[in-house]
Motif scaffolding. Structure first.
Motif, PDB file in Angstrom:
ATOM      1  N   ASP A 167       0.756  -1.255   0.003  1.00  0.00           N
ATOM      2  CA  ASP A 167      -0.087  -0.144   0.215  1.00  0.00           C
ATOM      3  C   ASP A 167       0.860   1.289  -0.026  1.00  0.00           C
ATOM      4  N   GLY A 168       2.193   1.266   0.797  1.00  0.00           N
ATOM      5  CA  GLY A 168       2.792   2.433   1.058  1.00  0.00           C
ATOM      6  C   GLY A 168       3.409   2.509  -0.346  1.00  0.00           C
ATOM      7  N   ARG A 169       4.127   1.769  -1.026  1.00  0.00           N
ATOM      8  CA  ARG A 169       4.924   1.956  -2.354  1.00  0.00           C
ATOM      9  C   ARG A 169       3.802   2.299  -3.444  1.00  0.00           C
ATOM     10  N   THR A 170       2.483   1.723  -3.317  1.00  0.00           N
ATOM     11  CA  THR A 170       1.668   2.013  -4.442  1.00  0.00           C
ATOM     12  C   THR A 170       1.235   3.565  -4.371  1.00  0.00           C
ATOM     13  N   ARG A 171       0.961   3.992  -3.025  1.00  0.00           N
ATOM     14  CA  ARG A 171       0.447   5.193  -2.523  1.00  0.00           C
ATOM     15  C   ARG A 171       1.447   6.151  -3.081  1.00  0.00           C
ATOM     16  N   GLU A 172       2.836   5.969  -2.724  1.00  0.00           N
ATOM     17  CA  GLU A 172       3.797   6.973  -3.060  1.00  0.00           C
ATOM     18  C   GLU A 172       4.334   7.035  -4.252  1.00  0.00           C
ATOM     19  N   GLY A 173       3.845   6.128  -5.325  1.00  0.00           N
ATOM     20  CA  GLY A 173       4.311   5.832  -6.670  1.00  0.00           C
ATOM     21  C   GLY A 173       5.641   5.422  -6.753  1.00  0.00           C
ATOM     22  N   LYS A 174       6.239   4.680  -5.822  1.00  0.00           N
ATOM     23  CA  LYS A 174       7.343   3.961  -5.575  1.00  0.00           C
ATOM     24  C   LYS A 174       7.518   2.467  -6.142  1.00  0.00           C
TER      25      LYS A 174
ATOM     26  N   THR B 204      10.864   1.729  -7.896  1.00  0.00           N
ATOM     27  CA  THR B 204      12.056   1.947  -7.206  1.00  0.00           C
ATOM     28  C   THR B 204      12.390   0.578  -6.105  1.00  0.00           C
TER      29      THR B 204
ATOM     30  N   PRO C  13       6.570   0.765   7.856  1.00  0.00           N
ATOM     31  CA  PRO C  13       7.525   1.844   7.125  1.00  0.00           C
ATOM     32  C   PRO C  13       8.090   2.623   8.294  1.00  0.00           C
TER      33      PRO C  13
ATOM     34  N   ASP D 167      13.557   1.834   3.947  1.00  0.00           N
ATOM     35  CA  ASP D 167      12.319   2.308   3.957  1.00  0.00           C
ATOM     36  C   ASP D 167      11.283   1.349   4.891  1.00  0.00           C
ATOM     37  N   TYR D 168      11.684   0.302   5.080  1.00  0.00           N
ATOM     38  CA  TYR D 168      10.725  -0.597   5.939  1.00  0.00           C
ATOM     39  C   TYR D 168      11.607  -1.247   6.779  1.00  0.00           C
TER      40      TYR D 168
END
Length: 266
Positions: free
Chosen positions: A121-128, A131, A241, A248-249
């Motif tokens: 969810d975090g990577r999707t939400r932040e557009g990452k 990366t 996170p 990042d995690y």
């Protein structure tokens, strides 16, 4: 049943304590090895004592620090313990943090296969999602060993949390299951029930993939039917996170192992 396909670094995170036997007589030395990975990736842990944060033997009489018995530098067995007290013993291990930096496609496959929704969810939400995936990870392991005759407090000991960051707590002792062979467990993360985690049951004799995978419910619980013979691993992974210059995690891997030297009675 969910078949997980993990390669390389992610697969190697599976981690557990493996004694030579699950039942042992008092006074008899029992060797342990620390295993990492499944199937063709399975190997013995090569870390030295500097990667060991805690190593303990917990019985009804209290806990003993057995870190001085750990063999550094990848020597095996990693630990040989002579138990004097009859009853259930819980050997637990906590590792220090290590760093991982995976290419985006491998990290994304890994977090999706393991159901790590905070990272997904975090990577999707932040557009990452395109990366690299950077994490700090550590390991927690518990092995349940029956020494001599069972004692009155064994079930209470098996079902009591011992305070691991991510912990698999059996709600019945695996050595005192009812005729249905059902083992209920509860997943605790930072002391609270963890919902939505993928909890896996694996036969360590046929360990290329889990026998069954269940998502923990709102109370952090999952239940497995455990065959009455063999060596068994229950494991779970979770992440959160963090603000860190190199990650990042913060990810924790946890396992529970137990087994049956002979078929359980019905």
């Amino acid at each position: 049943m969910l078949a997980l396909s993990l390669g390389g670094t992610a697969q190697a995170h599976d981690f557990w304590l493996q004694p030579q036997s699950w039942q042992v007589a008092p006074g008899k030395p029992l060797p342990f090895v620390v295993e990492v990975g499944h199937g063709s990736f399975r190997q013995q842990w090569g870390a030295d004592g500097g990667h060991l944060l805690a190593l303990s033997d917990l019985a009804n009489g209290g806990a003993v620090d057995v870190r001085p018995l750990f063999k550094p530098g990848g020597e095996v067995p990693h630990l040989t313990r002579t138990f004097r007290r009859e009853g259930l013993h819980i050997i637990s291990l906590v590792s220090t943090n290590a760093a991982s930096d995976l290419p985006a496609i491998r990290f994304n496959d890994y977090i999706k296969a393991e159901g790590l929704t905070p990272a997904i969810d975090g990577r999707t939400r932040e557009g990452k999602m395109g990366t690299n995936g950077r994490e700090l990870y550590s390991r927690r392991a518990k092995a349940l060993v029956q020494v001599g005759r069972a004692s009155r407090g064994d079930n209470a000991l098996a079902t009591r949390p011992i305070g691991l960051t991510l912990e698999i707590v059996p709600l019945r002792s695996p050595y005192a299951l009812a005729a249905d062979h059902i083992l209920p467990v509860q997943i605790l993360y930072e002391g609270r029930p963890l919902a939505g985690a993928l909890v896996k049951l694996t036969s360590l004799e046929f360990d290329a993939r889990p026998l069954r995978t269940i998502r923990s419910d709102a109370a952090g619980r999952a239940s497995f039917e455990v065959p009455p013979v063999g060596d068994w691993l229950v494991n779970v992974i979770w992440t959160k996170p963090i603000a860190h210059p190199k990650a990042d995690y913060l990810t924790t891997f946890s396992s529970l192992t137990f087994g049956y030297s002979a078929k359980r009675g019905r």
